[in-house]
Motif scaffolding. Structure first.
Motif, PDB file in Angstrom:
ATOM      1  N   UNK A 363      -4.723  40.019 -66.931  1.00  0.00           N
ATOM      2  CA  UNK A 363      -4.842  38.733 -66.247  1.00  0.00           C
ATOM      3  C   UNK A 363      -5.961  38.765 -65.215  1.00  0.00           C
ATOM      4  N   UNK A 364      -6.062  39.881 -64.486  1.00  0.00           N
ATOM      5  CA  UNK A 364      -7.136  40.011 -63.503  1.00  0.00           C
ATOM      6  C   UNK A 364      -8.497  40.123 -64.190  1.00  0.00           C
ATOM      7  N   UNK A 365      -8.506  40.789 -65.344  1.00  0.00           N
ATOM      8  CA  UNK A 365      -9.752  40.899 -66.105  1.00  0.00           C
ATOM      9  C   UNK A 365     -10.237  39.511 -66.520  1.00  0.00           C
ATOM     10  N   UNK A 366      -9.318  38.648 -66.938  1.00  0.00           N
ATOM     11  CA  UNK A 366      -9.707  37.296 -67.340  1.00  0.00           C
ATOM     12  C   UNK A 366     -10.280  36.514 -66.166  1.00  0.00           C
ATOM     13  N   UNK A 367      -9.694  36.675 -64.985  1.00  0.00           N
ATOM     14  CA  UNK A 367     -10.242  36.013 -63.791  1.00  0.00           C
ATOM     15  C   UNK A 367     -11.621  36.570 -63.461  1.00  0.00           C
ATOM     16  N   UNK A 368     -11.756  37.893 -63.535  1.00  0.00           N
ATOM     17  CA  UNK A 368     -13.052  38.514 -63.265  1.00  0.00           C
ATOM     18  C   UNK A 368     -14.107  38.032 -64.254  1.00  0.00           C
ATOM     19  N   UNK A 369     -13.717  37.926 -65.529  1.00  0.00           N
ATOM     20  CA  UNK A 369     -14.652  37.429 -66.539  1.00  0.00           C
ATOM     21  C   UNK A 369     -15.090  35.999 -66.231  1.00  0.00           C
ATOM     22  N   UNK A 370     -14.164  35.180 -65.733  1.00  0.00           N
ATOM     23  CA  UNK A 370     -14.503  33.796 -65.399  1.00  0.00           C
ATOM     24  C   UNK A 370     -15.512  33.745 -64.256  1.00  0.00           C
ATOM     25  N   UNK A 371     -15.296  34.568 -63.235  1.00  0.00           N
ATOM     26  CA  UNK A 371     -16.244  34.601 -62.117  1.00  0.00           C
ATOM     27  C   UNK A 371     -17.592  35.169 -62.566  1.00  0.00           C
ATOM     28  N   UNK A 372     -17.549  36.239 -63.341  1.00  0.00           N
ATOM     29  CA  UNK A 372     -18.799  36.797 -63.843  1.00  0.00           C
ATOM     30  C   UNK A 372     -19.494  35.816 -64.780  1.00  0.00           C
ATOM     31  N   UNK A 373     -18.700  35.000 -65.481  1.00  0.00           N
ATOM     32  CA  UNK A 373     -19.294  34.005 -66.364  1.00  0.00           C
ATOM     33  C   UNK A 373     -20.177  33.033 -65.616  1.00  0.00           C
ATOM     34  N   UNK A 374     -19.825  32.719 -64.366  1.00  0.00           N
ATOM     35  CA  UNK A 374     -20.671  31.831 -63.563  1.00  0.00           C
ATOM     36  C   UNK A 374     -22.013  32.498 -63.265  1.00  0.00           C
ATOM     37  N   UNK A 375     -21.990  33.790 -62.921  1.00  0.00           N
ATOM     38  CA  UNK A 375     -23.241  34.510 -62.658  1.00  0.00           C
ATOM     39  C   UNK A 375     -24.076  34.627 -63.929  1.00  0.00           C
ATOM     40  N   UNK A 376     -23.412  34.810 -65.069  1.00  0.00           N
ATOM     41  CA  UNK A 376     -24.133  34.928 -66.332  1.00  0.00           C
ATOM     42  C   UNK A 376     -24.756  33.601 -66.734  1.00  0.00           C
ATOM     43  N   UNK A 377     -24.005  32.501 -66.589  1.00  0.00           N
ATOM     44  CA  UNK A 377     -24.551  31.180 -66.915  1.00  0.00           C
ATOM     45  C   UNK A 377     -25.755  30.867 -66.037  1.00  0.00           C
ATOM     46  N   UNK A 378     -25.664  31.207 -64.753  1.00  0.00           N
ATOM     47  CA  UNK A 378     -26.778  30.982 -63.840  1.00  0.00           C
ATOM     48  C   UNK A 378     -27.981  31.841 -64.230  1.00  0.00           C
TER      49      UNK A 378
END
Length: 541
Positions: A363-378
């Protein structure tokens, strides 16, 4: 610094590969260097290494889950849009990588500065490890369910350990051959699953499947599906790290077939159709999960189903561990200013993957992926604008990535951090709207801001320097110059002069990044030249 007492030290130039460098490249794959033309792979070899990403339960599960939420038709519309968008981006990013020979870590230095770029390999390594956790867990659970006998934690260790030797040798040694051998097994196995599943249940209405309950998605179903796929923009960073091995003459073929629309037809559309069909035939319309699909395949095919699951996960994990280890190596070098052999980087990534699997923090990995996804999209938005706005490069058709010729932080680094944080906060606190729209809005915001600041970003990023060894050779891609620090010869495209040593001997990009004396001397030279230019500007006419 060059003075009358210390004239410039002459370059030691050759036009053949340094055999010591070639020996190291067999495992290191020029992770901290520009890839020379002599180390580029042919179309078939590169495509087989990259197509390891075609196989993965992630793609089957994603499509099946979306079909349960928005229906099959809307899911397929979203997938087709994703194929078009990712196919176009893949062509652009792979062409640029083949032209420059740069990794994500190296090109990020131009975008965000010598120090600001350190976040890029960190995010890419972490994301790759998270995907390896997911895929390795599927292998372990499949073996545990079918064979049993030993603790699941031991199966976790076996699942991780099986992949590590396959990525020790890099793209040209094992990955292409291994994945080429298993690709027919993957597609043949999935076709067999479809045939058996069709006899298992009535599947006549799977294309017309609609969700049982309406869900608040803050967007039409087809657009929601497209945005979910857009959340996997990390594939553009993967593309950079693989496509740098492409030969410039193969740019169009690789851009269309290997990294472009053809690839995404298989990875998104073909896998998506199969995933939806399997989930429907298994009666999983209301509760799709990766473990449920894996268990259905194993139940349907027995030992052959277990073998198919292993092939599926093992292939994609070669790519996950490869990208994770190369970026771990780049990150380690930047953080500790010491080289990390790639074999050790692979082992470290494997150990981290195993530890995450043990802690059961998905569950924490999924949250981390979501936050990292913002940095990746940027990052993708900024990189796309940079490619489109700087087709001629900074010098010699290349972006400036040599550490001593770049500022520590650039305007682009603040745009990256700011837009990423806004995207992450929107996802976290924006409710259904934020969860749906955070990725496209982050991508758009970062692109617009970077485009507006592009000229100012270029002025702030590049330092004033004298004595460029690129100007002293006739071909920066063919001439090899010996580095005074490591005594190895690398192509002139990455070489610089070291102003911290009398005579300014040449230094390679990797050694330059390790030397504080070199970096401080370059900064001092820039300040001196900038002061002289300012003084000159104020002289009376």
């Amino acid at each position: 610094m060059s003075t009358p007492d210390h004239p410039l030290q002459p370059l030691q130039v050759s036009y053949v590969d340094d055999p010591r460098v070639v020996k190291e490249a067999a495992t290191e794959d020029y992770t901290t260097h520009v890839v020379p033309l002599s180390w580029r792979s042919n179309k078939k070899s590169l495509s087989m290494s990259w197509y390891s990403l075609v196989s993965g339960m992630f793609y089957l599960v994603t499509a099946a889950t979306l079909a349960a939420v928005v229906g099959t038709v809307d899911t397929l519309i979203g997938i087709v849009l994703a194929c078009l968008a990712f196919g176009g981006l893949g062509f652009i990013f792979s062409s640029y990588a083949a032209k420059t020979g740069l990794t994500v870590a190296l090109v990020s230095q131009r975008l965000f500065g010598a120090s600001g770029s350190i976040v890029a390999p960190l995010i890419l390594a972490a994301t790759s490890i998270y995907y390896a956790v997911f895929e390795s867990s599927m292998i372990a659970h499949a073996f545990h369910a079918y064979i049993g006998g030993i603790d699941i934690r031991i199966w976790y260790a076996i699942a991780v350990a099986m992949n590590l030797p396959l990525v020790m040798g890099g793209i040209r040694r094992w990955m292409d051959k291994y994945n080429a051998a298993l690709l027919p097994v993957y597609w043949g196995g999935l076709i067999l699953v479809i045939v058996l599943a069709a006899t298992h249940a009535d599947t006549s209405a799977w294309l017309a499947h609609t969700p049982e309950e309406a869900t608040s998605l803050a967007a039409p179903g087809w657009l929601y599906a497209f945005f979910i796929y857009l959340g996997v923009l990390v594939l553009m960073m993967f593309t950079m790290d693989f496509a740098r091995f492409g030969k410039p003459r193969d740019t169009k073929v690789n851009g269309v077939v290997t990294f472009g629309p053809v690839f995404y037809f298989f990875v998104y559309l073909a896998n998506g159709l199969i995933g939806i069909f399997i989930a429907y035939s298994a009666g999983l319309a209301g509760g799709v999960s990766s473990t449920a699909i894996v268990e259905f395949i194993v139940t349907l095919m027995g030992g052959w189903g277990l073998f198919l699951v292993w092939v599926t996960q093992a292939r994609i994990n070669t790519a996950n561990f490869y990208v994770a280890s190369t970026n771990m190596e780049a990150l380690w070098t930047r953080l500790f200013r010491a080289r990390l052999p790639r074999a050790w980087a692979v082992l470290i990534c494997g150990a981290i993957t195993y530890l995450i699997m043990l802690t059961d923090v998905l569950n924490y990995v999924l949250v981390a992926l979501a936050w990292q996804g913002a940095f990746i999209a940027s990052w993708v938005g900024i990189m796309l604008v940079h490619i489109l706005f700087s087709s001629r490069g900074d010098k010699n058709g290349l972006p400036e990535v040599r550490p001593g010729r770049l500022a520590r932080f650039t305007l682009g680094s603040w745009i990256w951090i700011g837009s990423s944080l806004l995207g992450a906060l929107l996802y976290q606190f924006g409710g259904p709207f934020g969860a749906t729209w955070s990725t496209p809005l982050t991508l758009t915001l970062a692109s617009v801001l970077y485009a507006a600041a592009f000229k100012a970003q270029t002025r702030s990023a590049i330092l004033r320097r004298r004595n460029d060894p690129r100007d002293e050779v006739d071909d920066i891609w063919e001439a090899r110059i010996r580095c005074h620090a490591c005594d190895h010869s690398y192509i002139a495209a990455e070489m610089d002069r070291d102003p911290s040593v009398p005579g300014q001997p040449p230094i390679c990009s990797a050694c330059a990044g390790l030397s504080r004396r070199y970096l401080n001397a370059c900064k001092h030279e820039d300040a001196t030249l900038s002061f002289s230019a300012t003084e000159h500007d104020h002289l009376p006419v």
